[in-house]
Write an enzyme that holds these catalytic residues in place. Structure first.
Site, PDB file in Angstrom:
ATOM      1  N   LYS A 195      25.626  71.379 -82.137  1.00 44.21           N
ATOM      2  CA  LYS A 195      25.942  72.367 -83.232  1.00 44.21           C
ATOM      3  C   LYS A 195      27.651  72.932 -82.603  1.00 44.21           C
ATOM      4  O   LYS A 195      27.561  74.231 -82.170  1.00 44.21           O
ATOM      5  CB  LYS A 195      24.854  73.832 -82.899  1.00 44.21           C
ATOM      6  CG  LYS A 195      24.747  74.779 -84.171  1.00 44.21           C
ATOM      7  CD  LYS A 195      24.460  74.120 -85.179  1.00 44.21           C
ATOM      8  CE  LYS A 195      24.508  75.005 -86.471  1.00 44.21           C
ATOM      9  NZ  LYS A 195      24.402  74.150 -87.776  1.00 44.21           N
ATOM     10  N   SER A 391      22.435  72.064 -92.379  1.00 44.81           N
ATOM     11  CA  SER A 391      22.347  73.483 -91.902  1.00 44.81           C
ATOM     12  C   SER A 391      21.597  74.381 -93.163  1.00 44.81           C
ATOM     13  O   SER A 391      20.143  73.839 -93.379  1.00 44.81           O
ATOM     14  CB  SER A 391      23.381  74.221 -91.702  1.00 44.81           C
ATOM     15  OG  SER A 391      22.497  74.882 -90.652  1.00 44.81           O
TER      16      SER A 391
END
Length: 591
Positions: A195, A391
């Site tokens: 991330k 996402s």
């Protein structure tokens, strides 16, 4: 007294400027209304016409009907645009239209993502089955332009022009050094090894994990890029790779030498060839119709379809946020309301969710996800991913019955993060501003941006991020019929290319937007239907008036920063985001 007159003068000037701005807006609205009169009128397509396919305009998810696009209004982009779906519909219609004799493809620097460009390429390839020719010509071809032009029967380049063919690259801007100088600390809470949305604010270069994923998806994009060109131009992928790697195309004659183009010609020579293909005499003017006008004809023609059986296409385009959003933002209220409307309408037999989004608010994503889950219980829901569905963009679609991707779609990025900026050093040391106060409990001012987080506060926020991540992978596991452990293993915020997403089970198959619609019809067991699109487009004049201040600010920021506007936008976006985010690692720009 001088000060008094100074303030009076300033007030008068301000009033005059305000009146001027409102006057300009008023005139713009009147002109817009006048120009929109007759907007629904079709354009006559004469016999022996050439379809002029200008792909340098913005290629969006949907065609924006904007009467202000040609007006010099600050805050209005003033540029033509067309939805890629309308391009595809127009090409399909032109394939069978006896009045359209050939296509003139003009493209130098397309404003579109690679997945949407691939869909247009496929539609052009399908057009060629009609035996009608496609002629591509440009003074300059960027790589994206050449990717589109490579399907043409003949590709021509201006003798003094340029063809860019050098391979793909992706570069990320890192802001830690600038933040350090400003005295701003980015306090990061995240879940996911990959991330890397937060990396630009806490480091000065890519982490090893981030470099690994960027390398993987850029190579994936490049493999599709070379493979598609190879098939169209009958040049091996290895040869294409070597041409780019050695930068062999440096002059126009090099492009002809390596068979990247079919000839070096000037515009007048192209016009003569188009006249020959269209059956127009050399001394007559060429008859053309633009793709925008032709697409408008196709759209107007489709309005005659009154079939009661429908498939709803719901466009989810842009960053995900709470509230209503806009044509370029996914507002949870607006999109969830559109899905709910499609779900409760008994004449709608299936839903296609078209996603083009890098993510955004985790909460807003969950609100939309819930509506997809409810809809799936009563009718088929098929997801079609565009350039990027990552996402939060993946979150909202993971419950669909089936997910379609393009080979070069960017997806995945299943991870969560939060950024809490600390401006204490900037305010205290640089500006001499200090803060003091009282509170009723130790966490009453949690999320304060004027001091560092305490260990207890960090633990609370981390627990919140962990909870959202657990919910995220649970949603994906349920939707994809996988174990949480498996999803966690391929998640961690990692970005995947479309072909890899299919291999690991995040998507079901590679296919076009039209393939997704056909799959929805098949699952709903219907053969005769019409398409209805949601949500309704926001009126451009209303949008200009409601957001005029922000649009004007954006306009002048772009003028001021130029090519560096993207960097400014990234810093502004990161600092302004509140709540827990399910967002792409960074703004991906592939050159």
């Amino acid at each position: 007294m001088k000060e008094f007159f100074k303030y009076v003068f300033a007030t008068v000037v301000g009033v005059i400027l305000s009146i001027g701005v409102f006057f300009i807006l008023f005139i713009a609205i009147i002109i817009g209304i006048i120009s929109s009169i007759g907007e629904d009128k079709s354009v006559i397509v004469d016999n022996n016409s050439v379809l002029y396919l200008n792909l340098d305009q913005a290629i969006t998810e949907r065609t924006y009907s904007d009467p202000l696009s040609d007006l010099p209004i600050v805050g209005s982009e003033g540029k033509k645009s067309i939805g890629f779906t309308d391009v595809i519909k127009a090409l399909k219609s032109a394939k069978y239209d006896d009045n359209i004799k050939c296509i003139y493809l003009n493209v130098s620097s397309p404003n579109a993502g690679y997945a949407n460009m691939r869909e247009i390429r496929e539609a052009l390839i399908d057009f060629k089955t009609s035996k009608k020719k496609i002629i591509a010509y440009s003074e300059v071809y960027t790589q994206g332009a050449y990717y589109l032009a490579s399907v043409a029967d003949k590709i021509y380049l201006n003798p003094q022009g340029a063809l860019e063919f050098k391979g793909l690259s992706s570069q990320t801007a890192f802001f830690k050094g600038a933040l350090d100088k400003l005295g701003i600390e980015a306090q990061i809470i995240r879940v996911g090894t990959y991330k890397s949305a937060v990396e630009p604010f806490i480091d000065t270069k890519m982490s090893d994990k981030n470099r690994e994923q960027v390398t993987a998806y850029v190579n994936g994009l490049y493999d599709t890029f070379l493979g598609d060109i190879s098939k169209s131009r009958n040049i091996s992928k290895d040869s294409l790779f070597q041409i780019a790697n050695d930068y062999k195309i440096q002059e126009p004659k090099d492009a002809e030498k390596y068979k990247m183009v079919d000839g070096l010609k000037y515009k007048d020579e192209i016009l003569d060839e188009l006249k020959s293909l269209s059956g127009t005499s050399k001394n007559s003017n060429l008859t053309t119709v633009t793709i925008n006008d032709y697409a408008k004809n196709v759209i107007l023609g489709s309005k005659g379809n009154t079939n009661r059986t429908k498939i709803a296409v719901i466009y989810a385009n842009g960053d995900i946020m709470g509230g209503e959003g806009s044509n370029d933002q996914i507002g949870s209220e607006r999109i969830s309301r559109a899905i709910r409307k499609a779900r409760t309408d008994t004449s709608i037999k299936a839903i296609v969710l078209r996603v083009n989004s890098p993510g955004g608010s985790a909460l807003a994503s969950d609100v939309i996800w819930r509506e997809v889950v409810l809809s799936k219980k009563v009718k088929p829901v098929i997801a079609s991913f565009g350039n990027v569905a990552a996402s939060g963009g993946y979150y909202i679609a993971c419950a669909a019955d089936s997910i379609f991707v393009q080979p070069n779609t960017i997806t995945g990025s299943i991870g969560v993060f939060g950024i809490i900026p600390n401006f204490q050093k900037l305010l205290n040391t640089e500006l001499g501003i200090t803060f003091d106060g009282v509170k009723t409990g130790q966490y009453a001012d949690i999320m304060s941006t004027v001091r560092p987080m305490t260990a207890g506060e960090r633990l609370i926020v981390q627990n919140g991020v962990n909870h959202v991540y657990d919910s995220f992978i649970t949603r994906v596991a349920d939707g994809r019929k996988k174990s949480k452990a498996y999803i966690d293993g391929i998640a961690g915020g990692r970005v995947w290319i479309g072909t890899d997403a299919v291999k690991i089970g995040l998507a079901d198959r590679t296919g076009s937007f039209e393939d997704a619609i056909k799959a929805a019809a098949k699952k709903a067991k219907i053969t005769d239907y019409r398409i209805v699109e949601y949500p309704e487009m926001i009126d451009p004049i209303k949008a200009l008036l409601e957001n005029s201040t922000d649009k004007i600010k954006t306009y002048y920021a772009k003028q001021e920063f130029g090519a560096n506007y993207l960097i400014y936008q990234q810093i502004k976006t990161a600092i302004s985001k509140s709540g827990i985010q399910a967002r792409m690692p960074f703004e991906i720009t592939v050159n």
